[in-house]
Design an enzyme around this catalytic site. Structure first.
Site, PDB file in Angstrom:
ATOM      1  N   GLY A  96       6.748   2.587   2.518  1.00  0.00           N
ATOM      2  CA  GLY A  96       8.202   2.716   2.487  1.00  0.00           C
ATOM      3  C   GLY A  96       8.872   2.037   1.310  1.00  0.00           C
ATOM      4  N   LYS A  97       8.143   1.849   0.224  1.00  0.00           N
ATOM      5  CA  LYS A  97       8.731   1.175  -0.947  1.00  0.00           C
ATOM      6  C   LYS A  97       9.844   2.020  -1.559  1.00  0.00           C
ATOM      7  CE  LYS A  97       4.693   0.896  -2.917  1.00  0.00           C
ATOM      8  NZ  LYS A  97       3.905   1.440  -1.790  1.00  0.00           N
ATOM      9  N   PRO A 145       0.828  -1.203   0.000  1.00  0.00           N
ATOM     10  CA  PRO A 145       0.000   0.000   0.000  1.00  0.00           C
ATOM     11  C   PRO A 145       0.867   1.260   0.000  1.00  0.00           C
ATOM     12  CG  PRO A 145      -0.537  -1.442   1.868  1.00  0.00           C
ATOM     13  CD  PRO A 145       0.657  -2.013   1.210  1.00  0.00           C
ATOM     14  N   GLU A 161      -9.521 -15.556  11.644  1.00  0.00           N
ATOM     15  CA  GLU A 161      -8.233 -15.916  11.042  1.00  0.00           C
ATOM     16  C   GLU A 161      -7.571 -17.056  11.805  1.00  0.00           C
ATOM     17  OE1 GLU A 161      -7.418 -14.929   8.195  1.00  0.00           O
ATOM     18  OE2 GLU A 161      -8.908 -13.330   8.028  1.00  0.00           O
ATOM     19  N   GLY A 184       2.750   4.524   1.000  1.00  0.00           N
ATOM     20  CA  GLY A 184       3.260   5.029   2.270  1.00  0.00           C
ATOM     21  C   GLY A 184       3.909   3.997   3.161  1.00  0.00           C
TER      22      GLY A 184
END
Ligand code: ADP
Ligand code: MG
Ligand code: ZN
Length: 607
Positions: free
Chosen positions: A204-205, A200, A422, A202
């Site tokens: 940090g890619k 997504p 989950e 933001g």
């Protein structure tokens, strides 16, 4: 620097206009008054009578010709025509006269200069569109470096990135390669050509990509996919070529393509303008990818937050064939990121970073950077010397209000439900033979739909699936809802996706694999469906009777019901693990089998 360029451009424009105007005027005057004598019409008539005219060219509004004896050193003349009747009368009276045209300086300006201005205007417009200015640019479109950003030293290291440890771990290999590609090659390790960072916005890619360059100490070339969109056909492709050419010269280095999705969007055929351009650029990129040698020392990184729209051609083997997920950070990760960004502000020593991390569920790294900044602003506003806890709580609220829709923060109750759901999937997977081991469970909401997820990592490629394995998969899928019912006594809409998948498997068991008792081995539907990976949702052709259709429905229902029952009984049996696991999951947001050994597969099948 930038200002300078602007000024120069304006100067050029004015200068060019003045030059053009002067030239045209001058030419006009020279043509009219230069080597030619301008005669009055009556003089011309007299010269005709006295035989002083050698030859004549009669035009629509003028008469030009050559004189026998030059007047004022001019042997050519021009005069404006006058209506012959009027001329005759006037000549008879001995009046001097001449013709005149409506052409004024103004109309000359209009007819000569306007078109010139027009063309000059178009030229400047085109130059601007190309992103440059002036002649030099025009001659070397392809060489333009305007939008390729090169940094010799990014100055960013892995220290500056936190909460994405898995991605960091994988990227360390890339750093090792860049630092010593020869040694890397000797060990026989093959670098993947392209690595795609997926996550997504933001998270940090971009930061990670720059950190790789910083760690390895190599130049960093970056370009954003969206910047190709508005350019001329061919320019983007030239730019890609140029980018790789430049990179080859300084290798080892990193080429980073941000927002790869805006360039490599699946070709749909029905796009508006810019389509050709994107396609050409994409093709050029694919060409470069196919053509380059992974041992050349260039590492290709790309980032996207929409991997689902990428053109499949980009992800084929030998292109961007490695994917690294950069996810939203969990609580521990958020704490680490906060520590990084807090270094930049004077913080209250009694600040409770753990607590801030706990209340900022779903925040990305960028959100957290923003949070620290906002808190500092709140502190400044109340004239505080330090940023205090109250500033942070206020800032968190503010950011949540602003991003509510995006991060979908859950209420405590919902979080608990998601956690049980989950954990239900995970425990069922761990309890049944032949299932892929659970790798990670998370209740950090993802941007696309899912509120939580359980990741199973396949240990081997499977080509044949037994009937039991298919049924066990159904049990795992149904276990989410089963856990919810077991604990809360009611079910929710959260299982919709699981149900659809389970139904899909059941249908295939019955209609494709001939595994349903009573219906025999006949293949009732030839259409492959999405379950095994090809997503062609075609129109299914029914080639069986109504009665068979009823039997199919019944068989499917039975399969699902029995999977559900089995899921429930597994979870009843492991009730204690379920509750303990959920407690841990709620505290940590993500857990792995290392944190919670009950998730280790119970039996290893076969061997
Ligand atoms: P993305 O490219 O994934 O959209 P960016 O790398 O541009 O995200 O992140 C924007 C800013 O947010 C970064 O410059 C950094 O200040 C902060 N940030 C994002 N992720 C992290 C992280 N994992 N650790 C530290 N800071 C982060
Ligand atoms: Mg980015
Ligand atoms: Zn589920």
């Amino acid at each position: 620097m930038k200002l300078n360029i602007e000024n120069k451009k304006k100067f050029n424009l004015t200068y060019a206009l003045i030059a053009v105007a002067l030239f045209l005027l001058l030419q006009n005057f020279l043509a009219g008054y230069g080597a030619t004598e301008r005669l009055q019409y009556s003089e011309f008539l007299k010269l005709v009578e006295s035989g002083g005219v050698e030859d004549v060219v009669v035009k629509e509004s003028t008469v030009e010709g050559t004189l026998k004896d030059p007047i004022n050193d001019h042997d050519r003349f021009v005069t404006t025509r006058v209506d012959p009747d009027v001329a005759r009368d006037l000549a008879r009276q001995g009046i001097e006269f001449t013709g005149g045209t409506e052409q004024t300086i103004f109309s000359t300006l209009l007819s000569y200069i306007l078109p010139a201005v027009f063309f000059v205007g178009i030229w400047f417009f085109l130059m601007k569109r190309m992103g440059g200015g002036g002649m030099g640019r025009m001659a070397q479109i392809g060489k333009s470096k305007a939008k390729v950003y090169v940094e010799d030293e990014t100055g960013v290291t892995f220290e500056d990135v936190a909460g994405v440890d898995a991605a960091k771990q994988e990227l360390k290999e890339v750093v090792a390669f860049l630092k010593d590609k020869d040694r890397f090659g000797r060990l026989g390790a093959r670098m993947p050509k392209g690595t795609l960072l997926v996550g997504p916005p933001g998270t940090g890619k971009t930061l990670l990509a720059r950190a790789v360059a910083g760690e390895a100490g190599v130049p960093f070339f970056s370009i954003a996919g969206s910047e190709f969109v508005e350019m001329f056909v061919g320019v983007g492709a030239a730019r890609v070529r140029d980018l790789f050419e430049q990179a080859r010269k300084v290798a080892p280095c990193i080429i980073f393509i941000d927002e790869l999705d805006s360039l490599g969007k699946a070709r749909s055929g029905s796009t508006y303008g810019g389509h050709d351009e994107k396609e050409q650029t994409l093709n050029q990129l694919l060409n470069e990818l196919d053509g380059f040698d992974p041992t050349s020392g260039i590492v290709l990184l790309a980032a996207t937050n929409r991997p689902e729209v990428l053109d499949p051609a980009l992800k084929r083997a030998g292109r961007f064939d490695r994917e690294i997920v950069v996810d939203r950070p969990d609580r521990v990760g958020r704490e680490a990121i906060l520590r990084i960004h807090l270094k930049k502000v004077t913080e209250d020593p009694v600040i409770d970073i753990e607590k801030i991390a706990a209340i900022s569920v779903g925040f990305t790294g960028a959100d957290l950077a923003n949070l620290v900044n906002e808190a500092a602003i709140f502190a400044t506003r109340r004239d505080g010397k330090q940023v205090k806890m109250e500033d942070f709580t206020q800032a968190v609220e503010r950011i949540i209000a602003g991003t509510e829709q995006r991060t979908r923060l859950l209420s405590t109750k919902d979080r608990e439900r998601v956690a049980y759901h989950e954990m239900g999937h995970a425990l069922a997977a761990a309890s049944l033979p032949g299932m892929d081991p659970v790798h990670k469970i998370s209740i950090i909401p993802r941007s696309i739909g899912a509120l939580g997820y359980t990741m199973q990592r396949p240990t081997e490629d499977k080509f044949l699936i037994t009937e039991d394995e298919l049924k066990n998969r159904m049990v795992v899928l149904m276990a989410g809802r089963a856990a919810e019912e077991l604990i809360f006594g009611e079910v929710t809409t959260g299982a919709a996706d699981d149900l659809a998948k389970a139904t899909d498997i059941a249908r295939q068991i019955v209609t494709r694999y001939g595994m349903a008792p009573g219906l025999g081995q006949a293949v009732l539907e030839a259409q492959r469906s999405s379950f095994l990976g090809d997503s062609a949702i075609g129109i299914k052709q029914k080639d069986y009777s109504e009665e068979t259709a009823r039997e199919i429905d019944t068989a499917i229902r039975q399969l699902i019901d029995s999977a559900y029952t089995q899921a429930k009984s597994i979870l009843e049996e492991r009730n204690r693990d379920l509750r303990a696991g959920v407690e841990l999951l709620l505290a940590q947001e993500t857990i792995t089998p290392d944190d919670f050994p009950a998730l280790e597969p119970a039996q290893t099948p076969g061997n």
